[in-house]
Write a protein that holds these residues in place. Structure first.
Motif, PDB file in Angstrom:
ATOM      1  N   UNK A 249      17.342   5.821   3.037  1.00  0.00           N
ATOM      2  CA  UNK A 249      17.005   7.058   2.208  1.00  0.00           C
ATOM      3  C   UNK A 249      15.699   7.683   2.496  1.00  0.00           C
ATOM      4  N   UNK A 250      15.474   8.697   1.496  1.00  0.00           N
ATOM      5  CA  UNK A 250      14.402   9.612   2.017  1.00  0.00           C
ATOM      6  C   UNK A 250      13.063   8.695   2.009  1.00  0.00           C
ATOM      7  N   UNK A 251      12.827   8.109   1.035  1.00  0.00           N
ATOM      8  CA  UNK A 251      11.647   7.393   0.764  1.00  0.00           C
ATOM      9  C   UNK A 251      11.327   6.391   1.994  1.00  0.00           C
ATOM     10  N   UNK A 252      12.274   5.845   2.599  1.00  0.00           N
ATOM     11  CA  UNK A 252      12.549   5.205   3.593  1.00  0.00           C
ATOM     12  C   UNK A 252      12.046   5.946   5.024  1.00  0.00           C
ATOM     13  N   UNK A 253      12.697   7.057   5.041  1.00  0.00           N
ATOM     14  CA  UNK A 253      12.523   8.020   6.316  1.00  0.00           C
ATOM     15  C   UNK A 253      10.973   8.468   6.266  1.00  0.00           C
ATOM     16  N   UNK A 254      10.437   8.766   4.969  1.00  0.00           N
ATOM     17  CA  UNK A 254       9.135   9.312   5.094  1.00  0.00           C
ATOM     18  C   UNK A 254       8.031   8.253   5.274  1.00  0.00           C
ATOM     19  N   UNK A 255       8.163   6.992   4.841  1.00  0.00           N
ATOM     20  CA  UNK A 255       7.275   5.882   4.854  1.00  0.00           C
ATOM     21  C   UNK A 255       7.177   5.547   6.425  1.00  0.00           C
ATOM     22  N   UNK A 256       8.495   5.394   6.757  1.00  0.00           N
ATOM     23  CA  UNK A 256       8.448   4.869   8.481  1.00  0.00           C
ATOM     24  C   UNK A 256       8.704   6.033   9.435  1.00  0.00           C
ATOM     25  N   UNK A 257       8.016   7.248   8.973  1.00  0.00           N
ATOM     26  CA  UNK A 257       8.592   8.395  10.104  1.00  0.00           C
ATOM     27  C   UNK A 257       7.529   8.453  11.347  1.00  0.00           C
TER      28      UNK A 257
ATOM     29  N   UNK B 142       0.923  -1.313   0.029  1.00  0.00           N
ATOM     30  CA  UNK B 142       0.105  -0.130   0.097  1.00  0.00           C
ATOM     31  C   UNK B 142       0.992   1.372  -0.013  1.00  0.00           C
ATOM     32  N   UNK B 143       0.485   2.217   0.903  1.00  0.00           N
ATOM     33  CA  UNK B 143       1.279   3.556   0.488  1.00  0.00           C
ATOM     34  C   UNK B 143       2.701   3.395   1.238  1.00  0.00           C
ATOM     35  N   UNK B 144       2.941   2.506   2.089  1.00  0.00           N
ATOM     36  CA  UNK B 144       4.485   2.004   2.419  1.00  0.00           C
ATOM     37  C   UNK B 144       5.354   1.992   1.195  1.00  0.00           C
TER      38      UNK B 144
ATOM     39  N   UNK C 244       4.496   2.680  -2.065  1.00  0.00           N
ATOM     40  CA  UNK C 244       4.461   3.690  -2.778  1.00  0.00           C
ATOM     41  C   UNK C 244       5.507   4.820  -2.588  1.00  0.00           C
ATOM     42  N   UNK C 245       5.501   4.865  -0.977  1.00  0.00           N
ATOM     43  CA  UNK C 245       6.637   6.176  -0.529  1.00  0.00           C
ATOM     44  C   UNK C 245       8.070   5.451  -0.886  1.00  0.00           C
ATOM     45  N   UNK C 246       8.301   4.126  -0.573  1.00  0.00           N
ATOM     46  CA  UNK C 246       9.621   3.535  -0.579  1.00  0.00           C
ATOM     47  C   UNK C 246       9.937   3.292  -2.097  1.00  0.00           C
ATOM     48  N   UNK C 247       9.112   2.948  -2.909  1.00  0.00           N
ATOM     49  CA  UNK C 247       9.340   2.762  -4.103  1.00  0.00           C
ATOM     50  C   UNK C 247       9.492   1.403  -4.742  1.00  0.00           C
ATOM     51  N   UNK C 248       9.635   0.592  -3.886  1.00  0.00           N
ATOM     52  CA  UNK C 248       9.821  -0.683  -4.143  1.00  0.00           C
ATOM     53  C   UNK C 248       8.767  -1.807  -3.631  1.00  0.00           C
TER      54      UNK C 248
ATOM     55  N   UNK D 154      10.827 -13.797   6.480  1.00  0.00           N
ATOM     56  CA  UNK D 154      10.104 -12.880   5.575  1.00  0.00           C
ATOM     57  C   UNK D 154       9.376 -11.814   6.386  1.00  0.00           C
ATOM     58  N   UNK D 155       9.734 -10.581   6.224  1.00  0.00           N
ATOM     59  CA  UNK D 155       9.109  -9.529   7.175  1.00  0.00           C
ATOM     60  C   UNK D 155       8.431  -8.606   6.079  1.00  0.00           C
ATOM     61  N   UNK D 156       7.072  -8.294   6.374  1.00  0.00           N
ATOM     62  CA  UNK D 156       6.171  -7.409   5.746  1.00  0.00           C
ATOM     63  C   UNK D 156       5.826  -6.267   6.430  1.00  0.00           C
ATOM     64  N   UNK D 157       5.991  -4.994   5.925  1.00  0.00           N
ATOM     65  CA  UNK D 157       5.518  -3.637   6.676  1.00  0.00           C
ATOM     66  C   UNK D 157       4.566  -3.284   5.577  1.00  0.00           C
ATOM     67  N   UNK D 158       3.504  -2.900   6.612  1.00  0.00           N
ATOM     68  CA  UNK D 158       2.164  -2.286   5.848  1.00  0.00           C
ATOM     69  C   UNK D 158       1.511  -1.470   6.554  1.00  0.00           C
ATOM     70  N   UNK D 159       0.455  -0.604   6.125  1.00  0.00           N
ATOM     71  CA  UNK D 159      -0.449   0.313   6.842  1.00  0.00           C
ATOM     72  C   UNK D 159      -1.460  -0.614   7.703  1.00  0.00           C
ATOM     73  N   UNK D 160      -2.338   0.136   8.494  1.00  0.00           N
ATOM     74  CA  UNK D 160      -3.494  -0.701   8.977  1.00  0.00           C
ATOM     75  C   UNK D 160      -4.502  -1.175   7.789  1.00  0.00           C
ATOM     76  N   UNK D 161      -4.978  -2.353   8.015  1.00  0.00           N
ATOM     77  CA  UNK D 161      -5.642  -2.853   6.699  1.00  0.00           C
ATOM     78  C   UNK D 161      -6.917  -2.306   6.601  1.00  0.00           C
ATOM     79  N   UNK D 162      -7.523  -2.461   5.327  1.00  0.00           N
ATOM     80  CA  UNK D 162      -8.740  -1.560   5.096  1.00  0.00           C
ATOM     81  C   UNK D 162      -9.610  -2.474   3.925  1.00  0.00           C
TER      82      UNK D 162
END
Lengths: 150, 83
Positions: free
Chosen positions: B40-48, B7-9, B11-15, B73-81
């Motif tokens: 990197x800036x994408x990671x910093x923004x996604x994980x601020x 999701x948006x993580x 999109x912000x990280x780019x991969x 296997x580690x997955x990072x994501x926003x609250x589910x919708x």
């Protein structure tokens, strides 16, 4: 039974298949989630549902198993779609079948409430201002919290 | 270690996914998030705000003190919708 799929489903055919041959079932409840064309003030042109293949199926299977532990159910069905969907299209079908209606009603509410807060799906809406990721709703957390046992 | 972003993580990280070999001091989920922020800036923004980042290890939800192993296997994501 759980299914995660891109294509649409036939609600009547699914419920018929769920109960066929199980003559101890006295009632079936179902919930069908649809894509709305409006979210708050925003017009929604369409939405894209993304998910985490593998984990999605595991979480849905666990939710199904938990429903069976809590209520005397003869059958449970969860079908959830992914991909791009337009307003009016079906997103999800959950159904619960039991000898008596109260277990079926309660289990159906439980299935959709837990699915909404636990299954790894995300919605990206197409709006006049561009694409927008849907935020999680506190009301969904509250609905799910009703089913947390002390 | 395999990392997945949704999701948006994503999109912000780019991969969507990558394989990483974090330094040995990265032994928990919390330490991994801090290490990723500095990539990197994408990671910093996604994980601020890591309070709104959900983490699954080997497809199970975990808390920030969960230990990590090299093959995870580690997955990072926003609250589910969904639903």
């Amino acid at each position: 039974m759980i299914r995660v799929q891109r294509e649409d489903f036939d609600v009547g055919a699914e419920l018929e298949a769920l109960t066929r041959g199980k003559t101890g079932i006295g009632g079936v409840t179902s919930f069908i989630g649809l894509v709305r064309d409006i979210a708050g003030e925003r017009r929604i042109g369409a939405m894209t549902l993304e998910h985490y293949p593998g984990m999605t199926e595991r979480r849905l299977a666990e939710i199904e198993a938990e429903a069976h532990r809590r209520w005397p159910l003869d059958a449970v069905l969860i079908i959830h779609r992914y991909g791009r969907l337009e307003p009016g299209e079906r997103i999800v079908l959950v159904a619960a079948a039991s000898a008596h209606r109260q277990a079926a009603f309660d289990a159906c509410q439980f299935l959709i409430d837990w699915l909404k807060t636990q299954a790894p799906f995300w919605k990206l809406e197409e709006t006049p201002d561009g694409p927008r990721w849907v935020d999680a709703q506190a009301s969904d957390d509250a609905a799910a919290a009703r089913w947390i046992k002390d | 270690m395999k990392l997945l972003y949704f999701a948006w993580l994503r999109a912000k990280i780019g991969i969507a996914e990558e394989r990483v070999d974090p330094p040995p001091e990265v032994t928990t989920v919390a330490a991994l998030l801090e290490w990723l922020k500095r990539r990197g800036p994408g990671f910093a923004e996604a994980l601020k705000d890591t309070r709104i980042v959900r983490v699954a290890v080997n497809q199970e939800y975990v808390a920030s003190d969960h230990p990590l192993r090299p093959g995870d296997e580690v997955a990072l994501f926003p609250p589910v919708t969904g639903g």
